[in-house]
Design a protein around this motif. Structure first.
Motif, PDB file in Angstrom:
ATOM      1  N   GLY A 337     110.932  45.960  78.639  1.00  0.00           N
ATOM      2  CA  GLY A 337     112.260  44.868  78.860  1.00  0.00           C
ATOM      3  C   GLY A 337     112.908  44.989  80.216  1.00  0.00           C
ATOM      4  N   THR A 338     113.071  46.103  80.756  1.00  0.00           N
ATOM      5  CA  THR A 338     113.825  46.229  82.175  1.00  0.00           C
ATOM      6  C   THR A 338     112.961  45.917  83.038  1.00  0.00           C
ATOM      7  OG1 THR A 338     115.180  48.086  80.898  1.00  0.00           O
ATOM      8  CG2 THR A 338     115.082  47.933  83.170  1.00  0.00           C
ATOM      9  N   LEU A 339     111.563  46.325  82.857  1.00  0.00           N
ATOM     10  CA  LEU A 339     110.558  46.003  83.799  1.00  0.00           C
ATOM     11  C   LEU A 339     110.519  44.350  83.854  1.00  0.00           C
ATOM     12  CD1 LEU A 339     107.730  48.601  83.394  1.00  0.00           C
ATOM     13  CD2 LEU A 339     109.019  48.150  85.429  1.00  0.00           C
ATOM     14  N   LEU A 340     110.381  43.812  82.891  1.00  0.00           N
ATOM     15  CA  LEU A 340     110.562  42.141  82.867  1.00  0.00           C
ATOM     16  C   LEU A 340     111.586  41.681  83.431  1.00  0.00           C
ATOM     17  CD1 LEU A 340     108.640  39.997  82.026  1.00  0.00           C
ATOM     18  CD2 LEU A 340     109.865  40.205  79.779  1.00  0.00           C
ATOM     19  N   ASN A 341     112.718  42.103  82.803  1.00  0.00           N
ATOM     20  CA  ASN A 341     113.928  41.295  83.039  1.00  0.00           C
ATOM     21  C   ASN A 341     114.577  41.772  84.760  1.00  0.00           C
ATOM     22  OD1 ASN A 341     114.084  40.142  80.599  1.00  0.00           O
ATOM     23  ND2 ASN A 341     115.205  42.021  79.866  1.00  0.00           N
ATOM     24  N   GLU A 342     114.274  42.929  84.980  1.00  0.00           N
ATOM     25  CA  GLU A 342     114.971  43.293  86.289  1.00  0.00           C
ATOM     26  C   GLU A 342     113.662  43.205  87.491  1.00  0.00           C
ATOM     27  OE1 GLU A 342     118.120  43.957  86.884  1.00  0.00           O
ATOM     28  OE2 GLU A 342     118.612  43.809  84.752  1.00  0.00           O
ATOM     29  N   PHE A 343     112.472  43.247  87.044  1.00  0.00           N
ATOM     30  CA  PHE A 343     111.543  43.317  88.275  1.00  0.00           C
ATOM     31  C   PHE A 343     110.467  42.092  88.191  1.00  0.00           C
ATOM     32  CE2 PHE A 343     113.203  47.556  88.276  1.00  0.00           C
ATOM     33  CZ  PHE A 343     113.302  47.703  89.473  1.00  0.00           C
ATOM     34  N   GLY A 344     110.440  41.349  86.956  1.00  0.00           N
ATOM     35  CA  GLY A 344     109.538  40.477  86.659  1.00  0.00           C
ATOM     36  C   GLY A 344     108.043  40.748  86.391  1.00  0.00           C
ATOM     37  N   ILE A 345     107.939  42.112  86.126  1.00  0.00           N
ATOM     38  CA  ILE A 345     106.713  42.857  85.917  1.00  0.00           C
ATOM     39  C   ILE A 345     106.582  42.978  84.478  1.00  0.00           C
ATOM     40  CG2 ILE A 345     105.223  45.150  86.119  1.00  0.00           C
ATOM     41  CD1 ILE A 345     107.043  45.527  88.777  1.00  0.00           C
ATOM     42  N   GLU A 346     105.461  42.334  84.025  1.00  0.00           N
ATOM     43  CA  GLU A 346     105.132  42.690  82.390  1.00  0.00           C
ATOM     44  C   GLU A 346     104.053  43.701  82.007  1.00  0.00           C
ATOM     45  OE1 GLU A 346     104.273  40.119  78.355  1.00  0.00           O
ATOM     46  OE2 GLU A 346     104.355  39.052  80.178  1.00  0.00           O
ATOM     47  N   ILE A 347     104.556  44.612  81.207  1.00  0.00           N
ATOM     48  CA  ILE A 347     103.409  45.490  80.734  1.00  0.00           C
ATOM     49  C   ILE A 347     103.180  45.342  79.277  1.00  0.00           C
ATOM     50  CG2 ILE A 347     103.657  47.241  82.667  1.00  0.00           C
ATOM     51  CD1 ILE A 347     105.207  49.095  81.089  1.00  0.00           C
ATOM     52  N   ALA A 348     102.750  46.180  78.622  1.00  0.00           N
ATOM     53  CA  ALA A 348     102.741  46.105  77.173  1.00  0.00           C
ATOM     54  C   ALA A 348     102.778  47.440  76.371  1.00  0.00           C
ATOM     55  CB  ALA A 348     101.081  45.498  76.655  1.00  0.00           C
ATOM     56  N   THR A 349     103.317  47.074  75.056  1.00  0.00           N
ATOM     57  CA  THR A 349     103.637  48.429  74.289  1.00  0.00           C
ATOM     58  C   THR A 349     102.048  48.431  73.345  1.00  0.00           C
ATOM     59  OG1 THR A 349     104.583  46.865  72.583  1.00  0.00           O
ATOM     60  CG2 THR A 349     105.908  48.026  73.889  1.00  0.00           C
ATOM     61  N   SER A 350     102.053  48.996  72.282  1.00  0.00           N
ATOM     62  CA  SER A 350     100.813  49.129  71.507  1.00  0.00           C
ATOM     63  C   SER A 350     100.945  48.785  70.107  1.00  0.00           C
ATOM     64  CB  SER A 350     100.067  50.522  71.638  1.00  0.00           C
ATOM     65  OG  SER A 350      98.792  50.401  71.333  1.00  0.00           O
ATOM     66  N   PHE A 351      99.933  49.140  69.251  1.00  0.00           N
ATOM     67  CA  PHE A 351      99.835  48.728  67.887  1.00  0.00           C
ATOM     68  C   PHE A 351      99.433  50.020  66.897  1.00  0.00           C
ATOM     69  CE2 PHE A 351      97.411  45.945  70.633  1.00  0.00           C
ATOM     70  CZ  PHE A 351      98.020  44.863  70.707  1.00  0.00           C
ATOM     71  N   GLY A 352      99.545  49.565  65.654  1.00  0.00           N
ATOM     72  CA  GLY A 352      99.135  50.572  64.698  1.00  0.00           C
ATOM     73  C   GLY A 352      99.598  52.153  64.857  1.00  0.00           C
ATOM     74  N   PRO A 353      99.066  53.169  64.705  1.00  0.00           N
ATOM     75  CA  PRO A 353      99.397  54.399  64.907  1.00  0.00           C
ATOM     76  C   PRO A 353      99.995  54.885  66.328  1.00  0.00           C
ATOM     77  CG  PRO A 353      97.120  54.338  64.812  1.00  0.00           C
ATOM     78  CD  PRO A 353      97.547  52.947  64.502  1.00  0.00           C
ATOM     79  N   LEU A 354      99.642  53.891  67.095  1.00  0.00           N
ATOM     80  CA  LEU A 354     100.215  54.182  68.792  1.00  0.00           C
ATOM     81  C   LEU A 354     101.559  53.360  68.858  1.00  0.00           C
ATOM     82  CD1 LEU A 354      96.745  54.425  70.515  1.00  0.00           C
ATOM     83  CD2 LEU A 354      98.376  56.241  69.859  1.00  0.00           C
ATOM     84  N   ASP A 355     101.929  52.679  67.996  1.00  0.00           N
ATOM     85  CA  ASP A 355     103.219  51.712  68.200  1.00  0.00           C
ATOM     86  C   ASP A 355     104.351  52.569  68.550  1.00  0.00           C
ATOM     87  OD1 ASP A 355     105.107  49.786  68.169  1.00  0.00           O
ATOM     88  OD2 ASP A 355     105.219  49.663  66.087  1.00  0.00           O
ATOM     89  N   GLY A 356     105.183  52.462  69.566  1.00  0.00           N
ATOM     90  CA  GLY A 356     106.040  53.133  69.902  1.00  0.00           C
ATOM     91  C   GLY A 356     105.723  54.729  70.530  1.00  0.00           C
TER      92      GLY A 356
END
Length: 409
Positions: A337-356
């Motif tokens: 969220g900070t990368l997106l809101n402060e720098f305009g850069i979007e990366i991703a989280t993950s799913f399933g057993p790798l969520d978080g």
């Protein structure tokens, strides 16, 4: 009522998809609309097929687009090639292997799941052992598993499938145009991709290719709809394809010289894909693969120098996606969220057993640029420091720059 004009905030998309569309593609989408059977437009369709063959590295006649997302492309090929009751082996090593199973279960296929720990890939011997134990119509495989960042080697598996008489249907949605894909050399029966990742066009078209063996299956399932069929159209001997819109048999005729009036082509997306493929041809696949590989090396060097750990089996990591372990005590959503809101850069989280547990960084298509890698590393360092993560300050960008410097020698 009054609504705002669409004016999106500028973003640097470093996700595993979608990524930034090449500006040349966006310009092409603004061209005048042509009728779908205008000779000028059908000539563009033919050129698209020719360029697709180059990108897929195949001579398959049946290589064309479907007006749908990449998931729709998967469903088109799977439900066209696989009949109810057919036995299919699905080696799953992440989220999208289970998607293949989901699609095939819904069309009545007999599914066998072979599962692997997320962050690893299959050994060819595991696939051969499974094919020895039972007879399968097909093996359905993910090439680049974006949920884990792993890339499955396929050359030996293609030879094994041929040996045991099984089709090999491959999802190359994440890899085509960014990592090596060799449909004919790897003996892939069918391969499916999308436009929103390494192809660098908006989502909305699926690229598909399949060989004559699958073509024969499709012919035996053919049933042209009543409103447009002719006296020469005879129903096939096998169960019909369940979807009308995603009907491989009718789509073949739409893209063939017959130009069956099956649907109305998404004209602007056809322009987009044509231009995106033209850009790949102009750059050459070899140069494009090398660009993605270099940017991946720089990114990984920067992450390692910073003190962040890269997730999974590094030997089999995709050059177009990198997953990092989220430092203990840190909320990955806050980093993102900070990368997106402060720098305009979007990366991703993950799913399933790798969520978080991991963050995923894309290095795809037009977004795969030296400037993006360096800006991301600098921004990620700042955000990690803000979240009290102990990292080697200033080392990430410097390490990446050293990789680029050495590549110029």
């Amino acid at each position: 009522m009054k609504f705002k004009e669409i004016n999106p905030s500028p973003r640097t998309l470093m996700t595993p998809g979608p990524v930034e569309a090449d500006p040349r593609v966006l310009r092409a989408m603004g061209a005048h609309i042509l009728g779908q059977f205008d000779p000028e437009f059908t000539a563009l369709m033919n050129e698209t097929m020719e360029m697709e063959r180059y990108v897929f590295q195949t001579q398959n006649k049946m290589t064309y687009l479907v007006d749908t997302t990449s998931r729709g492309g998967l469903e088109t090929v799977l439900t066209g090639a696989i009949c109810p009751g057919d036995k299919v082996l699905i080696p799953a090593f992440g989220r999208f292997g289970y998607l293949l199973a989901e699609i095939l279960e819904r069309c009545g296929a007999d599914i066998t799941l072979l599962e692997r720990e997320w962050g690893t890939v299959f050994e060819p011997e595991e696939i051969e052992e499974a094919l020895k134990k039972d007879s399968y119509k097909a093996v359905a495989f993910i090439h680049g598993e974006t949920s884990t960042s792993m890339m499955q080697p396929l050359k030996e598996i293609g030879e094994i499938c041929e040996k045991y008489g099984a089709l090999l249907i491959v999802d190359a949605v994440a890899t085509l145009g960014g990592a090596e894909v060799h449909v004919d050399d790897w003996k892939l029966s069918a391969c499916i991709s999308g436009t929103q990742k390494c192809i660098s066009a908006p989502s909305g078209s699926a690229l598909i290719t399949y060989n004559e063996q699958i073509g024969e299956i499709v012919k035996k399932r053919k049933k042209v709809e009543k409103g447009i069929r002719t006296a020469d159209d005879v129903n096939g001997s096998l169960a019909g394809i369940p979807s009308n819109y995603l009907d491989l048999a009718q789509l073949e005729d739409y893209w063939s010289p017959r130009r069956l009036n099956h649907h109305t082509e998404a004209t602007s997306m056809q322009y987009a894909v044509h231009e995106a493929l033209r850009c790949i041809v102009d750059e050459t696949l070899e140069a494009r693969w090398a660009r993605h590989s270099l940017n991946d090396k720089a990114l990984c060097a920067g992450l390692n120098a910073m003190g962040l750990s890269i997730f999974g089996d590094i030997e089999h990591k995709m050059p177009v996606v990198t997953a990092i372990n989220i430092p203990e005590g840190v909320d990955g959503k806050v980093i993102r969220g900070t990368l997106l809101n402060e720098f305009g850069i979007e990366i991703a989280t993950s799913f399933g057993p790798l969520d978080g547990k991991i963050l995923r960084i894309g290095n795809m298509g037009y977004s795969s640029q030296k400037r993006n890698i360096l800006i991301l590393l600098g921004a990620l360092e700042a955000v990690m420091l803000q979240n009290h993560v102990k990292i080697a300050t200033g080392e990430g960008v410097a390490a990446a720059m050293e990789v680029y410097k050495n590549a110029e020698k």
